[in-house]
Enzyme design. Structure first.
Site, PDB file in Angstrom:
ATOM      1  N   ALA A  66       0.831  -1.206   0.000  1.00  0.00           N
ATOM      2  CA  ALA A  66       0.000   0.000   0.000  1.00  0.00           C
ATOM      3  C   ALA A  66       0.867   1.258   0.000  1.00  0.00           C
ATOM      4  O   ALA A  66       1.959   1.286   0.578  1.00  0.00           O
ATOM      5  CB  ALA A  66      -0.924   0.004   1.206  1.00  0.00           C
ATOM      6  N   GLY A 111       1.774  -5.630   1.251  1.00  0.00           N
ATOM      7  CA  GLY A 111       0.689  -6.069   0.386  1.00  0.00           C
ATOM      8  C   GLY A 111       1.169  -6.609  -0.944  1.00  0.00           C
ATOM      9  O   GLY A 111       0.453  -7.378  -1.601  1.00  0.00           O
ATOM     10  N   GLU A 114       1.572 -10.141  -0.313  1.00  0.00           N
ATOM     11  CA  GLU A 114       0.252 -10.764  -0.246  1.00  0.00           C
ATOM     12  C   GLU A 114      -0.290 -11.065  -1.646  1.00  0.00           C
ATOM     13  O   GLU A 114      -0.946 -12.092  -1.857  1.00  0.00           O
ATOM     14  CB  GLU A 114      -0.720  -9.866   0.515  1.00  0.00           C
ATOM     15  CG  GLU A 114      -0.429  -9.817   2.012  1.00  0.00           C
ATOM     16  CD  GLU A 114      -1.433  -9.009   2.792  1.00  0.00           C
ATOM     17  OE1 GLU A 114      -2.156  -9.591   3.608  1.00  0.00           O
ATOM     18  OE2 GLU A 114      -1.509  -7.783   2.568  1.00  0.00           O
ATOM     19  N   GLU A 135       4.114  -5.265   8.479  1.00  0.00           N
ATOM     20  CA  GLU A 135       2.950  -4.546   9.009  1.00  0.00           C
ATOM     21  C   GLU A 135       2.981  -4.388  10.519  1.00  0.00           C
ATOM     22  O   GLU A 135       2.501  -3.383  11.058  1.00  0.00           O
ATOM     23  CB  GLU A 135       1.658  -5.270   8.589  1.00  0.00           C
ATOM     24  CG  GLU A 135       1.234  -5.042   7.157  1.00  0.00           C
ATOM     25  CD  GLU A 135       1.904  -5.983   6.181  1.00  0.00           C
ATOM     26  OE1 GLU A 135       1.463  -6.037   5.033  1.00  0.00           O
ATOM     27  OE2 GLU A 135       2.882  -6.677   6.578  1.00  0.00           O
TER      28      GLU A 135
END
Length: 261
Positions: A66, A111, A114, A135
């Site tokens: 992000a 992310g 991910e 994170e």
């Protein structure tokens, strides 16, 4: 190919490509994930391909996750829209009949990792870059499936170590832990990924989809339920035109011509 999009899809022969194009780090926002959604939908609807390669226009970053600056300045509601879309996109990849292949040649973080975890196969360049989810250092946990998909890949103990520590690792260590399927040299990774994708692209679409479905079922079904699903899928395939073609081509000693029927 629309290179103006932050994420675009194109098809070359029997292989589909989803390409990240938000310099410098492919840090994502809502606009990125809206383009990503369109690319995934285009790939899933493309009857010419069984395999979809996800890669970056940058050789330094696959995806940094992000956009932290934008995330920090947005309202909670604005960020939630982006997070919800990201989750939908990764779930769509995992649920698709296509095989998604992550081609990792640069930093794959947060992310971005991910996204790679939601792919079915991960190939990485044997070079120096960072892989990890940090994170926890922001007071968060991975929210797009990272805790679940990572644990299924590497096991509880290793996932605890990686996620609680929040430290990045090398692609070589990622391969050792089972997070990455294979390492290839910088010079050869594109060719190796293409060869793998082309084998799938010309392969039996029904059997490829069934294999993916059966493997993922093993993660959340009992052994008896998983075996029942496998038997059902296998019996369906045995009646398919592709199976007939597979046997016939073997007997006739020629390459099979699968039709996805």
């Amino acid at each position: 190919m629309d290179t103006e999009k932050l994420v675009h899809y194109h098809q070359e022969g029997c292989v589909g490509y989803i390409v990240f194009n938000r310099p410098p780090a492919n840090a994502y926002n809502l606009a990125f994930h809206l383009d990503f959604e369109q690319a995934i939908q285009a790939a899933c609807a493309d009857a010419k391909v069984n395999a979809v390669v996800i890669k970056s226009n940058s050789n330094k970053f696959f995806c940094a996750g992000a956009d932290i600056k934008e995330f920090q300045s947005n309202t909670f509601e604005q960020n939630q829209l982006m997070v919800d879309k990201a989750r939908q996109n990764l779930d769509a990849m995992e649920a698709s009949d296509k095989v998604f292949i992550a081609q990792l040649e640069g930093h794959t973080m947060g992310g971005g990792l991910e996204i790679a975890l939601a792919c079915d196969v991960r190939f990485a360049a044997d070079k120096s870059f960072l892989v990890g989810m940090s994170e926890i250092k922001l007071g968060l946990i991975p929210g797009n499936g990272g805790t679940q998909r990572l644990t299924r890949l590497v096991g509880v103990a290793t996932a605890m170590d990686l996620l609680l520590g929040g430290d990045n690792i090398s692609p070589q260590e990622a391969k050792r832990l089972g997070l990455v399927n294979k390492l290839f040299s910088e010079q050869d990774i594109q060719n190796q990924v293409l060869q793998f994708a082309m084998r799938l692209g010309s392969g039996p679409a029904l059997a490829i989809a069934a294999t993916k479905k059966a493997i993922y079922a093993a993660a959340d079904k009992s052994i008896n339920d998983g075996l029942a699903l496998e038997r059902n899928l296998s019996d369906q395939l045995a009646r398919s035109e592709d199976a007939k073609e597979g046997f016939l081509s073997f007997v006739e000693k020629r390459p099979p011509l699968y039709q996805g029927k």
